[in-house]
Design an enzyme around this catalytic site. Structure first.
Site, PDB file in Angstrom:
ATOM      1  N   ASN A  72       0.859  -1.195   0.000  1.00 51.72           N
ATOM      2  CA  ASN A  72       0.000   0.000   0.000  1.00 51.72           C
ATOM      3  C   ASN A  72       0.899   1.250   0.000  1.00 51.72           C
ATOM      4  OD1 ASN A  72      -1.472   2.198   1.058  1.00 51.72           O
ATOM      5  ND2 ASN A  72      -2.804   0.899   2.274  1.00 51.72           N
ATOM      6  N   HIS A  78      -2.105  -6.474  11.675  1.00 50.65           N
ATOM      7  CA  HIS A  78      -3.017  -5.448  12.200  1.00 50.65           C
ATOM      8  C   HIS A  78      -4.435  -5.629  11.693  1.00 50.65           C
ATOM      9  CE1 HIS A  78      -2.141  -3.654   8.286  1.00 50.65           C
ATOM     10  NE2 HIS A  78      -2.992  -2.669   8.496  1.00 50.65           N
ATOM     11  N   GLU A  86      -9.777 -10.466   1.651  1.00 49.08           N
ATOM     12  CA  GLU A  86      -9.907  -9.063   2.056  1.00 49.08           C
ATOM     13  C   GLU A  86     -11.306  -8.532   1.737  1.00 49.08           C
ATOM     14  OE1 GLU A  86      -6.735  -6.812   2.797  1.00 49.08           O
ATOM     15  OE2 GLU A  86      -5.631  -8.645   3.247  1.00 49.08           O
ATOM     16  N   HIS A 145      -5.733  -3.871  -3.599  1.00 47.26           N
ATOM     17  CA  HIS A 145      -7.102  -4.404  -3.710  1.00 47.26           C
ATOM     18  C   HIS A 145      -7.629  -4.047  -5.096  1.00 47.26           C
ATOM     19  CE1 HIS A 145      -7.588  -3.878   0.927  1.00 47.26           C
ATOM     20  NE2 HIS A 145      -7.312  -5.143   0.647  1.00 47.26           N
ATOM     21  N   CYS A 169     -13.386   2.449  -0.014  1.00 45.27           N
ATOM     22  CA  CYS A 169     -12.823   1.560   1.014  1.00 45.27           C
ATOM     23  C   CYS A 169     -13.582   1.700   2.322  1.00 45.27           C
ATOM     24  CB  CYS A 169     -11.366   1.927   1.325  1.00 45.27           C
ATOM     25  SG  CYS A 169     -10.258   1.840  -0.053  1.00 45.27           S
TER      26      CYS A 169
END
Ligand code: SUG
Length: 441
Positions: free
Chosen positions: A25, A137, A172, A243, A368
């Site tokens: 990312n 995380h 995800e 993504h 998102c």
């Protein structure tokens, strides 16, 4: 029966910070270690919810998940008072403290994969909670998400546990799933996007696997003919499209994607998708492939053009399509020209630019921050009233945020037991206001 697309967003938590933890990312890596503003982050999220609700779309709200997650830290063997635990983790491995305090659950497009009742052989709205097993995380979100969704959709909906299987079943959620449908949502097909398989990206680990898409499709009882598996282009993953929703957007009969979103091997699956869509929905799928000449992959990722949130509303028989683009699109000549072109061509009736700077710096845009739930009207009205956006709820949440959220936060601050205690107490107040009580979770 027709379906409405409800949106679920989550209040950004008081420990929102830039940990640089997002796998592949670019924005998350770029902002690692910078000071964040949790209060601004929460207000920016609420501003978007207000806009969506104001356009007439059902907007549901979840509270932040409790952070720091002391269960994680004690599971990793840290002991003592909260102050001792926090200091020891910071000294030992700051990235573990960052993970335990991460507010990444704000990106609800990664909470679950959702398919409507009309797609399932069980006639049920199905949700599979995402295991988010590609990163520490994010992997800690699933347990609480499972309970929250179970509570919100307590009857007539099957909320399925996150897939077991660890790395081979990396999932995800909705960020890698697109449901394409008729305008009333009654007829549709499901597209799952994965990143594994040859050729693999060189730089980043794909976060979604093909096996996952197949398992979810089976679990949801979807018709095999109406399920499609597209592979992300390895170059897109390497450029920062961790993504699919970073390089593609969809709504009803519209699919807009960057020309480099999907691997060349997916061409035949894309053709099968187009012809099957025509058969099932009895109209052509509108596929707009955006050429690099118009917007480079790099600019698509920097502006998050494809992460714009598309919503449609019907009023006295007239349907209107709106697109919520990050302000970064407005500020970028090429991306702005592209959205203006799409409006001029009547793909969208209105464009709204939204400032989500705090989320964008962690690599999350408008799309998102929301989970789409295609749901029938009669089921929607049975959901807990306390979860729906209202003026009063908005104002109460803002009061708590403005009284109690920090305006500046860095990772080292999260070793301060008082700051963390206050964050957990604030999370509890927000949860109560949203109708979630501690013993229900
Ligand atoms: O998983 N960022 C998230 C962003 C998720 C965006 N979601 C969608 N594309 N649907 C992620 O990479 C950053 C955390 C940090 O830097 O501290 C983070 O987890």
């Amino acid at each position: 029966m027709s379906f409405i697309e409800a949106q679920i967003d989550r209040v950004v938590g008081p420990t929102h910070h830039f940990g640089g933890l997002g796998v592949g990312n670019v924005a998350s890596k770029m902002h690692a270690g910078q000071a964040s503003n949790p209060q601004a982050a929460a207000f920016q999220g609420l501003d978007k919810m207000r806009l969506v609700a104001g356009l007439g779309v059902p907007q549901l709200i979840l509270p932040p998940q409790p952070r720091p997650d002391f269960h994680l830290l004690t599971a990793f063997g840290y002991r003592g008072t909260p102050a001792e635990i926090l200091q020891n983790v910071l000294d030992d491995d700051p990235s573990v403290l960052s993970a335990a305090a991460s507010c990444s659950a704000m990106w609800t497009a990664n909470a679950a994969t959702v398919t409507p009742s009309c797609d399932s052989d069980q006639g049920t709205l199905m949700m599979t909670v995402a295991n988010l097993s590609a990163s520490l995380h994010r992997s800690i979100e699933a347990t609480v998400t499972r309970k929250e969704l179970g509570r919100l959709f307590n009857t007539g909906v099957e909320v399925r546990d996150a897939l077991p299987g660890g790395a081979s079943m990396r999932d995800e959620g909705a960020a890698n799933h697109m449901r394409l449908s008729s305008p009333d949502g009654q007829f549709g097909v499901n597209v799952f996007v994965h990143g594994d398989g040859q050729p693999e990206p060189h730089l980043h680990w794909p976060r979604q696997t093909l096996a996952t898409g197949k398992a979810i499709a089976r679990g949801h009882g979807l018709k095999e003919n109406d399920v499609f598996h597209l592979k992300q282009h390895p170059d897109a993953i390497d450029a920062g499209a961790f993504h699919n929703d970073v390089v593609a957007m969809s709504h009803q009969d519209l699919l807009i994607h960057h020309e480099s979103a999907f691997a060349p091997e997916s061409r035949s699956e894309m053709s099968r998708l187009q012809s099957r869509f025509q058969e099932v929905v009895e109209r052509p799928l509108r596929v707009l492939s955006i050429a690099s000449d118009e917007l480079t992959l790099e600019d698509a990722i920097n502006t998050y053009f494809f992460n714009s949130q598309v919503i449609s509303t019907s009023n006295s028989g007239k349907t209107s399509w709106s697109i919520l683009c990050p302000v970064q699109v407005q500020r970028h000549t090429g991306a702005n020209q592209l959205i203006q072109r799409l409006c001029a061509e009547d793909v969208f009736d209105a464009v709204h630019f939204v400032d989500l700077g705090q989320s964008m710096d962690g690599g999350g845009g408008p799309a998102c921050l929301r989970l789409r739930v295609p749901i029938s009207k009669h089921k929607l009205v049975r959901l807990a009233e306390s979860a729906f956006w209202t003026e009063t709820l908005d104002s109460d949440l803002r009061d708590i945020i403005s009284d109690r959220y920090p305006r500046k936060l860095q990772l080292a601050d999260l070793a301060d037991a008082e700051i963390c205690q206050q964050a957990l107490e604030t999370q509890r107040l927000l949860s109560e206001r949203l109708g979630h009580t501690a013993n229900q979770l």
